[in-house]
Write a protein that holds these residues in place. Structure first.
Motif, PDB file in Angstrom:
ATOM      1  N   VAL A 222      -3.940   2.985  13.396  1.00 15.91           N
ATOM      2  CA  VAL A 222      -4.060   2.264  14.658  1.00 15.91           C
ATOM      3  C   VAL A 222      -4.109   0.776  14.354  1.00 15.91           C
ATOM      4  CG1 VAL A 222      -5.377   2.003  16.785  1.00 15.91           C
ATOM      5  CG2 VAL A 222      -5.465   4.158  15.533  1.00 15.91           C
ATOM      6  N   GLN A 223      -3.216   0.041  14.980  1.00 21.80           N
ATOM      7  CA  GLN A 223      -3.170  -1.398  14.764  1.00 21.80           C
ATOM      8  C   GLN A 223      -4.278  -2.081  15.565  1.00 21.80           C
ATOM      9  OE1 GLN A 223       0.365  -4.151  15.837  1.00 21.80           O
ATOM     10  NE2 GLN A 223       0.900  -2.968  14.024  1.00 21.80           N
ATOM     11  N   ARG A 224      -4.836  -3.114  14.998  1.00 25.18           N
ATOM     12  CA  ARG A 224      -5.873  -3.877  15.704  1.00 25.18           C
ATOM     13  C   ARG A 224      -5.303  -4.424  17.012  1.00 25.18           C
ATOM     14  NH1 ARG A 224     -10.412  -5.059  12.985  1.00 25.18           N
ATOM     15  NH2 ARG A 224     -10.419  -4.395  10.816  1.00 25.18           N
TER      16      ARG A 224
ATOM     17  N   LEU B 118       3.897  -4.506  10.368  1.00 19.99           N
ATOM     18  CA  LEU B 118       3.316  -4.270  11.688  1.00 19.99           C
ATOM     19  C   LEU B 118       4.042  -3.178  12.473  1.00 19.99           C
ATOM     20  CD1 LEU B 118       2.656  -7.959  12.762  1.00 19.99           C
ATOM     21  CD2 LEU B 118       0.933  -6.238  12.233  1.00 19.99           C
ATOM     22  N   ASP B 119       5.209  -2.768  11.999  1.00 16.85           N
ATOM     23  CA  ASP B 119       6.004  -1.759  12.694  1.00 16.85           C
ATOM     24  C   ASP B 119       5.623  -0.373  12.180  1.00 16.85           C
ATOM     25  OD1 ASP B 119       7.884  -0.137  13.875  1.00 16.85           O
ATOM     26  OD2 ASP B 119       9.603  -1.378  13.307  1.00 16.85           O
ATOM     27  N   TYR B 120       4.612   0.237  12.793  1.00 22.20           N
ATOM     28  CA  TYR B 120       4.119   1.528  12.342  1.00 22.20           C
ATOM     29  C   TYR B 120       5.125   2.649  12.586  1.00 22.20           C
ATOM     30  CZ  TYR B 120      -0.606  -0.353  11.575  1.00 22.20           C
ATOM     31  OH  TYR B 120      -1.697  -1.041  11.113  1.00 22.20           O
ATOM     32  N   VAL B 121       5.985   2.507  13.602  1.00 22.33           N
ATOM     33  CA  VAL B 121       7.017   3.525  13.839  1.00 22.33           C
ATOM     34  C   VAL B 121       7.996   3.536  12.667  1.00 22.33           C
ATOM     35  CG1 VAL B 121       8.950   4.206  15.327  1.00 22.33           C
ATOM     36  CG2 VAL B 121       6.795   3.433  16.347  1.00 22.33           C
ATOM     37  N   ASN B 122       8.420   2.365  12.234  1.00 21.20           N
ATOM     38  CA  ASN B 122       9.309   2.263  11.073  1.00 21.20           C
ATOM     39  C   ASN B 122       8.629   2.830   9.832  1.00 21.20           C
ATOM     40  OD1 ASN B 122      11.699   1.249   9.616  1.00 21.20           O
ATOM     41  ND2 ASN B 122      10.251  -0.210   8.730  1.00 21.20           N
ATOM     42  N   GLU B 123       7.357   2.523   9.660  1.00 25.12           N
ATOM     43  CA  GLU B 123       6.607   3.034   8.510  1.00 25.12           C
ATOM     44  C   GLU B 123       6.544   4.564   8.541  1.00 25.12           C
ATOM     45  OE1 GLU B 123       2.138   2.782   6.596  1.00 25.12           O
ATOM     46  OE2 GLU B 123       2.759   1.262   8.035  1.00 25.12           O
ATOM     47  N   GLY B 124       6.317   5.118   9.730  1.00 25.65           N
ATOM     48  CA  GLY B 124       6.286   6.569   9.869  1.00 25.65           C
ATOM     49  C   GLY B 124       7.632   7.210   9.547  1.00 25.65           C
ATOM     50  N   ASN B 125       8.703   6.587  10.013  1.00 27.64           N
ATOM     51  CA  ASN B 125      10.041   7.087   9.711  1.00 27.64           C
ATOM     52  C   ASN B 125      10.307   7.051   8.206  1.00 27.64           C
ATOM     53  OD1 ASN B 125      10.635   7.605  12.393  1.00 27.64           O
ATOM     54  ND2 ASN B 125      11.563   5.609  12.731  1.00 27.64           N
ATOM     55  N   ASN B 126       9.861   5.988   7.545  1.00 33.41           N
ATOM     56  CA  ASN B 126      10.032   5.899   6.096  1.00 33.41           C
ATOM     57  C   ASN B 126       9.231   6.983   5.373  1.00 33.41           C
ATOM     58  OD1 ASN B 126      11.790   3.731   6.221  1.00 33.41           O
ATOM     59  ND2 ASN B 126      10.161   2.213   6.000  1.00 33.41           N
TER      60      ASN B 126
END
Length: 131
Positions: free
Chosen positions: A67-69, A119-127
């Motif tokens: 969860v991002q701040r 900051l792009d958690y969606v991109n991180e999840g895809n990776n």
């Protein structure tokens, strides 16, 4: 470098209720129990950009929920905008006073690109899925 790591490791968690509100909003659900069969009451880790919860999906798979701040993207964007303005001015002074021709603005832009990727958690999840 060790001192920087200590600073990052000692970041306090942010409000748990706010984090849960963010998760619900991002997932489009009224309650996290609609997605998770288990969800830790407190974060298992906190860092400068956000915090992490341990959870279990309805299918039984254990997952980490990042969860991002609150307002992190806006805060970082403003900070980088100010840094870019300062870098541009510093580059102008550098050209007048030295023969050094480091493109400080381009260096900052590259660093900013990496920061926004963090900051792009969606991109991180895809990776993570790819690996």
């Amino acid at each position: 470098m060790e001192e920087l790591q200590k600073l990052q490791d000692s970041v306090p968690e942010f409000d748990n209720e706010e984090a849960i509100r963010i998760i619900r909003r991002e997932l489009g659900v009224k309650d996290v129990s609609m997605v998770y069969s288990e969800f830790s009451e407190k974060p298992i880790a906190a860092a400068s950009l956000g915090q992490v919860y341990r959870a279990r999906l309805k299918n039984g798979k254990e997952v980490a929920v990042k969860v991002q701040r609150p307002d992190m993207l806006e805060t970082v964007s403003l900070d980088l905008y100010i840094l870019r303005k300062l870098a541009s001015q510093a580059q102008g002074v550098q050209k007048k006073l030295t023969k050094q021709r480091t493109d400080v603005v381009a260096l900052l832009d590259q660093w900013a690109k990496g920061t926004f990727m963090e900051l792009d958690y969606v991109n991180e999840g895809n990776n993570a899925v790819r690996f």
